[in-house]
Design a protein around this motif. Structure first.
Motif, PDB file in Angstrom:
ATOM      1  N   MET A   1       0.854  -1.191   0.000  1.00 17.83           N
ATOM      2  CA  MET A   1       0.000   0.000   0.000  1.00 17.83           C
ATOM      3  C   MET A   1       0.887   1.237   0.000  1.00 17.83           C
ATOM      4  O   MET A   1       1.831   1.341   0.780  1.00 17.83           O
ATOM      5  CB  MET A   1      -0.910  -0.004   1.224  1.00 17.83           C
ATOM      6  N   SER A   2       0.612   2.189  -0.894  1.00 16.09           N
ATOM      7  CA  SER A   2       1.455   3.370  -1.015  1.00 16.09           C
ATOM      8  C   SER A   2       1.266   4.296   0.176  1.00 16.09           C
ATOM      9  O   SER A   2       0.210   4.309   0.819  1.00 16.09           O
ATOM     10  CB  SER A   2       1.122   4.124  -2.304  1.00 16.09           C
ATOM     11  N   THR A   3       2.305   5.091   0.447  1.00 15.35           N
ATOM     12  CA  THR A   3       2.199   6.049   1.551  1.00 15.35           C
ATOM     13  C   THR A   3       1.140   7.108   1.246  1.00 15.35           C
ATOM     14  O   THR A   3       0.466   7.586   2.161  1.00 15.35           O
ATOM     15  CB  THR A   3       3.557   6.713   1.819  1.00 15.35           C
ATOM     16  N   ASP A   4       0.977   7.474  -0.027  1.00 11.33           N
ATOM     17  CA  ASP A   4      -0.065   8.447  -0.371  1.00 11.33           C
ATOM     18  C   ASP A   4      -1.448   7.891  -0.043  1.00 11.33           C
ATOM     19  O   ASP A   4      -2.319   8.626   0.450  1.00 11.33           O
ATOM     20  CB  ASP A   4       0.017   8.817  -1.848  1.00 11.33           C
ATOM     21  N   HIS A   5      -1.653   6.606  -0.299  1.00  9.42           N
ATOM     22  CA  HIS A   5      -2.947   6.001   0.023  1.00  9.42           C
ATOM     23  C   HIS A   5      -3.164   5.973   1.531  1.00  9.42           C
ATOM     24  O   HIS A   5      -4.258   6.259   2.019  1.00  9.42           O
ATOM     25  CB  HIS A   5      -3.029   4.588  -0.550  1.00  9.42           C
ATOM     26  N   LEU A   6      -2.124   5.625   2.286  1.00 14.04           N
ATOM     27  CA  LEU A   6      -2.236   5.620   3.742  1.00 14.04           C
ATOM     28  C   LEU A   6      -2.564   7.016   4.267  1.00 14.04           C
ATOM     29  O   LEU A   6      -3.379   7.166   5.182  1.00 14.04           O
ATOM     30  CB  LEU A   6      -0.946   5.108   4.371  1.00 14.04           C
ATOM     31  N   LYS A   7      -1.941   8.028   3.698  1.00 13.68           N
ATOM     32  CA  LYS A   7      -2.228   9.402   4.117  1.00 13.68           C
ATOM     33  C   LYS A   7      -3.687   9.764   3.863  1.00 13.68           C
ATOM     34  O   LYS A   7      -4.334  10.386   4.707  1.00 13.68           O
ATOM     35  CB  LYS A   7      -1.298  10.379   3.395  1.00 13.68           C
ATOM     36  N   ARG A   8      -4.211   9.342   2.710  1.00 15.36           N
ATOM     37  CA  ARG A   8      -5.625   9.636   2.415  1.00 15.36           C
ATOM     38  C   ARG A   8      -6.557   8.877   3.361  1.00 15.36           C
ATOM     39  O   ARG A   8      -7.576   9.414   3.795  1.00 15.36           O
ATOM     40  CB  ARG A   8      -5.933   9.293   0.961  1.00 15.36           C
ATOM     41  N   LEU A   9      -6.200   7.637   3.693  1.00 16.74           N
ATOM     42  CA  LEU A   9      -7.016   6.858   4.623  1.00 16.74           C
ATOM     43  C   LEU A   9      -7.135   7.532   5.981  1.00 16.74           C
ATOM     44  O   LEU A   9      -8.138   7.397   6.675  1.00 16.74           O
ATOM     45  CB  LEU A   9      -6.416   5.460   4.823  1.00 16.74           C
ATOM     46  N   LEU A  10      -6.112   8.266   6.364  1.00 15.60           N
ATOM     47  CA  LEU A  10      -6.046   8.856   7.694  1.00 15.60           C
ATOM     48  C   LEU A  10      -6.860  10.142   7.809  1.00 15.60           C
ATOM     49  O   LEU A  10      -7.090  10.640   8.912  1.00 15.60           O
ATOM     50  CB  LEU A  10      -4.580   9.108   8.048  1.00 15.60           C
ATOM     51  N   GLU A  11      -7.342  10.673   6.709  1.00 15.31           N
ATOM     52  CA  GLU A  11      -8.076  11.932   6.748  1.00 15.31           C
ATOM     53  C   GLU A  11      -9.451  11.745   7.406  1.00 15.31           C
ATOM     54  O   GLU A  11     -10.076  10.701   7.260  1.00 15.31           O
ATOM     55  CB  GLU A  11      -8.258  12.482   5.326  1.00 15.31           C
ATOM     56  N   GLY A  12      -9.899  12.755   8.131  1.00 16.02           N
ATOM     57  CA  GLY A  12     -11.222  12.729   8.754  1.00 16.02           C
ATOM     58  C   GLY A  12     -11.138  12.747  10.270  1.00 16.02           C
ATOM     59  O   GLY A  12     -10.211  13.308  10.856  1.00 16.02           O
ATOM     60  N   CYS A  13     -12.124  12.127  10.920  1.00 11.16           N
ATOM     61  CA  CYS A  13     -12.149  12.065  12.375  1.00 11.16           C
ATOM     62  C   CYS A  13     -11.180  10.995  12.866  1.00 11.16           C
ATOM     63  O   CYS A  13     -11.198   9.867  12.358  1.00 11.16           O
ATOM     64  CB  CYS A  13     -13.548  11.708  12.878  1.00 11.16           C
ATOM     65  N   TYR A  14     -10.381  11.333  13.826  1.00 11.15           N
ATOM     66  CA  TYR A  14      -9.484  10.376  14.460  1.00 11.15           C
ATOM     67  C   TYR A  14     -10.133  10.011  15.791  1.00 11.15           C
ATOM     68  O   TYR A  14     -10.109  10.790  16.743  1.00 11.15           O
ATOM     69  CB  TYR A  14      -8.109  11.003  14.655  1.00 11.15           C
TER      70      TYR A  14
END
Length: 319
Positions: free
Chosen positions: A1-14
């Motif tokens: 999984m690319s780091t860009d994809h991981l960064k997008r997954l992390l967006e939103g409420c934590y």
């Protein structure tokens, strides 16, 4: 999984999912209640487009759990989520060797991220911390790492330290809070590094940090645990760039929760997650105390907490 994809997954409420315990002397993890918490969050609309769940963070009592309990809590959250929401596993520890074990466990369970902060008790140098993070990154290169600046338990990360962390490919998130000074350290780091990391605002500056000039894309939201729709609305307002409404939400609906939390912390007990769990009880979910030395707040603060929930307009408050 690319780091860009991981960064997008992390967006939103934590969303820092609390860990419930059974009300018996040894306070074992209440697995059925934990599953109920996760189902409540998902059934209320949290999903991969608007949230990441943190299992076994500070609100999840990581500091009072064994290694095996921490892994078990993460496995339950990941199993109950069933791929519908990305999951981060809390991996804060004082030992680099244990950090590597936690990273390997997280990866094997299917977590997308681990949350890591500077080891506590000793005042470690930034060089110590850099080696610590690199050890976790090398142990599981395909696991996203979220660096959490817990300046109140250890040192405050410098701008230069964050520049060095940016060299590590799988460090994809920066959960950022700083002491407030005239040097504007919060804004300095967020504005410079929001293109490199997904910044998780842990300072409650949402109406400010989400602006394009800063660029935060994730937000630590305790309100989500008892009012998931609040977090969904927050994400929608961020995406609509409706900063006036975000500010109103923070002042009228989030600030009363945090003021009560600070009052409890100053006058009765310290820790994390205790007010989340009491609020969850008051909207019909199972509850528990935190493990000691954090004391049980439920009877002493129940009525004040119910009044706060009614005042901010939280749904589902039970009589």
């Amino acid at each position: 999984m690319s780091t860009d994809h991981l960064k997008r997954l992390l967006e939103g409420c934590y969303v820092t999912v609390p860990t419930p315990f059974s009300d018996t002397p040894d306070l074992p993890v209440n697995e059925s209640a934990l599953r109920q918490y996760v189902r409540f969050l998902i059934d209320s609309g949290l999903n991969a487009d608007n949230a990441t769940f943190l299992a076994g963070g500070a609100a999840g009592d990581f500091s009072t759990m064994t290694f095996d309990e921490r892994v078990r809590v993460a496995s339950i959250v990941i199993d109950e989520v069933g791929g519908r929401v990305p999951v981060a596993m809390g991996a804060q520890t004082t030992s680099t060797l244990e950090l590597k074990r936690l990273a390997k466990a997280a990866r094997s369970l299917g977590a997308k991220f681990i949350q890591v902060s500077c080891p506590f008790y000793f005042s470690h140098t930034e060089g110590d911390f850099e080696e610590y993070i690199r050890a976790a990154a090398d142990a599981e290169p395909n696991l996203g790492i979220i660096v959490y600046n817990t300046f109140w338990t250890s040192q405050n990360l410098s701008f230069g330290m964050i520049e060095r962390l940016a060299e590590i490919p799988n460090v994809v998130g920066l959960k950022w809070a700083t002491p407030r000074t005239d040097a504007m350290e919060f804004e300095d780091v967020v504005s410079h590094f929001s293109s490199r990391f997904t910044i998780i605002d842990n300072n409650l500056y949402f109406a400010h940090s989400a602006m394009p000039s800063l660029g935060a894309r994730a937000f630590e939201v305790h309100n989500c645990n008892f009012w998931p729709e609040w977090g969904i609305k927050l994400v929608n307002e961020v995406r609509s760039q409706n900063y006036t409404e975000i500010a109103r939400m923070l002042v009228q609906e989030a600030m009363p929760f945090y003021k009560l939390w600070v009052d409890i912390e100053r006058n009765y007990t310290s820790g994390d997650g205790y007010l989340d769990k009491l609020c969850m009880e008051l909207v019909g979910l199972p509850s528990s105390r935190c493990r000691p030395p954090t004391r049980d707040i439920r009877e002493l603060y129940r009525e004040r907490t119910r009044d706060m929930l009614l005042a901010i307009g939280a749904p589902r408050v039970v009589s």
